[in-house]
Design a protein around this motif. Structure first.
Motif, PDB file in Angstrom:
ATOM      1  N   GLY A   1      42.081 -83.247  42.116  1.00 51.35           N
ATOM      2  CA  GLY A   1      42.571 -84.546  41.681  1.00 51.35           C
ATOM      3  C   GLY A   1      43.916 -84.893  42.285  1.00 51.35           C
ATOM      4  O   GLY A   1      44.770 -85.498  41.630  1.00 51.35           O
ATOM      5  N   VAL A   2      44.117 -84.484  43.558  1.00 52.75           N
ATOM      6  CA  VAL A   2      45.384 -84.745  44.231  1.00 52.75           C
ATOM      7  C   VAL A   2      45.112 -85.421  45.567  1.00 52.75           C
ATOM      8  O   VAL A   2      43.970 -85.510  46.021  1.00 52.75           O
ATOM      9  N   HIS A   3      46.168 -85.930  46.196  1.00 52.15           N
ATOM     10  CA  HIS A   3      46.011 -86.514  47.515  1.00 52.15           C
ATOM     11  C   HIS A   3      45.671 -85.436  48.535  1.00 52.15           C
ATOM     12  O   HIS A   3      46.003 -84.264  48.354  1.00 52.15           O
ATOM     13  N   LYS A   4      45.046 -85.853  49.596  1.00 49.91           N
ATOM     14  CA  LYS A   4      44.656 -84.943  50.668  1.00 49.91           C
ATOM     15  C   LYS A   4      45.874 -84.244  51.262  1.00 49.91           C
ATOM     16  O   LYS A   4      45.820 -83.053  51.575  1.00 49.91           O
ATOM     17  N   SER A   5      46.994 -84.955  51.376  1.00 50.24           N
ATOM     18  CA  SER A   5      48.206 -84.357  51.940  1.00 50.24           C
ATOM     19  C   SER A   5      48.741 -83.240  51.047  1.00 50.24           C
ATOM     20  O   SER A   5      49.238 -82.221  51.529  1.00 50.24           O
ATOM     21  N   THR A   6      48.616 -83.437  49.732  1.00 53.29           N
ATOM     22  CA  THR A   6      49.056 -82.406  48.785  1.00 53.29           C
ATOM     23  C   THR A   6      48.178 -81.158  48.914  1.00 53.29           C
ATOM     24  O   THR A   6      48.679 -80.025  48.942  1.00 53.29           O
ATOM     25  N   ALA A   7      46.870 -81.364  48.980  1.00 49.36           N
ATOM     26  CA  ALA A   7      45.944 -80.241  49.136  1.00 49.36           C
ATOM     27  C   ALA A   7      46.198 -79.516  50.453  1.00 49.36           C
ATOM     28  O   ALA A   7      46.143 -78.280  50.513  1.00 49.36           O
ATOM     29  N   PHE A   8      46.487 -80.278  51.508  1.00 53.76           N
ATOM     30  CA  PHE A   8      46.741 -79.675  52.818  1.00 53.76           C
ATOM     31  C   PHE A   8      47.977 -78.774  52.771  1.00 53.76           C
ATOM     32  O   PHE A   8      47.978 -77.661  53.298  1.00 53.76           O
ATOM     33  N   ARG A   9      49.043 -79.267  52.122  1.00 58.88           N
ATOM     34  CA  ARG A   9      50.265 -78.450  52.004  1.00 58.88           C
ATOM     35  C   ARG A   9      49.999 -77.199  51.174  1.00 58.88           C
ATOM     36  O   ARG A   9      50.472 -76.104  51.501  1.00 58.88           O
TER      37      ARG A   9
END
Length: 264
Positions: free
Chosen positions: A47-55
Motif C-alpha cells: 500500500g505504498v508508492h512504487k518509489s517507496t517500495a523500490f527504496r
C-alpha cells in the motif's frame, strides 16, 4: 499506483522507523509466499508508492536479504535470510541437543551446568541444569556475562577468528574482582592455553566465591557453537577438584558436539 496519487509523506522519527521495519518484514513475507515479485507488486501489497517500495527493496538487497533477477527484474529472498535462519536453527539445535547432556552432567557432579553462546561481546546462557548441590544457586539462564571474566567466555574468545578476537581484546576490560584479568596481554596468553587444552577455568573472576570450568561444543564442521560450563562455589570447586571437573566437562562438550554432527 497511478501517477495522479499525491506524494506519499512517510512519518518522521521513531514512528517512521517502526513503520519502515514493518514494511520490510511484510515485503520479505510477501516474497516468501510468492517466490518472486516485482516492485509494483510489492508496492501494491504494502500500500505504498512504487518509489517507496523500490527504496525499501534496495536496502534489503544491500543487506543480502533479497536479490534481484537480472533478466526479469523480479525480487526474491536472498542468502542473508538463510544465514539468519541458520543462526536461529543452530541456537535451537544446541539447546535441544544440549538439554540431556546438561542434565546428565549436573546429576553426576551435583553442580550447575550451563550452555553459553556468543552474543556480540558477551556470553549468553541459553540452557541450564542444576545438580543436587546447587538447588539454591542463582539462575544464570538468559544472563549476558563478560567474555574475559568467565570460563565460557574464555572458551568462546579462544576460538574466535583472530581478527574478531583482537578487536574484542582492544576494548577496555572491566574489573569485577581482584582476580579479574584486565590486561589484554595476560588474557591473550590465557586464551592460547585454552585453545591448547580445550577447556577454560575462571576462579573468582566474575564474583567472589564463584568458580567455573568450560569446554567448547562444536558443529559438524568443527566450528565452536557454544561452551558447556560447570559452576559452583569455590569451597566445592576446589583446586584439587578442577582437573576432574575439566575432564568431565570436556567429555560432555564432546558428547554435545557429536549430537551436533561433529566427527560423524
Amino acid at each position: 499506483m497511478s501517477g495522479s496519487e499525491p506524494p506519499e509523506k512517510p512519518p518522521k522519527g521513531p514512528a517512521g522507523s517502526v513503520q519502515s521495519v514493518d514494511r520490510a518484514i511484510s515485503a520479505m513475507e510477501s516474497l516468501a509466499r510468492q517466490g518472486e515479485a516485482g516492485v509494483s507488486e510489492i508496492a501494491e501489497e504494502l500500500g505504498v508508492h512504487k518509489s517507496t517500495a523500490f527504496r525499501l527493496l534496495g536496502v534489503l538487497e544491500q543487506r543480502g536479504l533479497v536479490n534481484q533477477s537480472a533478466d526479469r527484474g523480479k525480487y526474491y529472498l536472498g542468502a542473508g535470510v538463510l544465514r539468519l535462519a541458520g543462526a536461529a536453527a543452530a541456537r535451537m539445535d544446541i539447546s535441544q541437543e544440549g538439554a540431556p547432556v546438561c542434565r546428565e552432567l549436573a546429576d553426576e557432579l551435583g553442580e550447575t551446568v550451563n550452555i553459553a553462546i556468543l552474543d556480540d561481546d558477551a556470553a549468553v546462557n541459553i540452557m541450564q541444569a542444576r545438580g543436587s548441590a546447587s538447588v539454591t544457586a542463582q539462575n544464570w539462564l538468559g544472563r549476558r556475562t563478560p567474555l574475559h571474566a568467565t570460563s565460557s567466555g574464555k572458551v568462546l574468545l579462544a576460538h574466535l577468528p583472530p581478527t574478531l578476537r583482537e578487536g574484542l581484546l582492544a576494548r577496555s576490560l572491566p574489573r569485577f574482582t581482584a582476580h579479574t584479568v584486565v590486561s589484554a596481554a595476560a588474557l591473550r596468553a590465557q586464551l592460547t592455553e585454552v585453545g591448547g587444552q580445550d577447556f577454560a577455568v575462571a576462579v573468582e573472576e566474575l564474583e567472589i566465591g564463584l568458580a567455573s570450568v568450560a569446554a567448547p561444543a562444536r558443529s559438524h564442521d568443527g566450528k565452536v557453537l557454544g561452551a558447556v560450563s560447570v559452576s559452583g562455589p569455590v569451597y566445592r570447586l576446589t583446586e584439587e577438584r578442577i582437573p576432574e571437573l575439566a575432564r568431565r566437562t570436556v567429555a560432555a562438550a564432546g558428547e554435545l558436539s557429536r549430537r551436533m554432527g561433529h566427527g560423524l
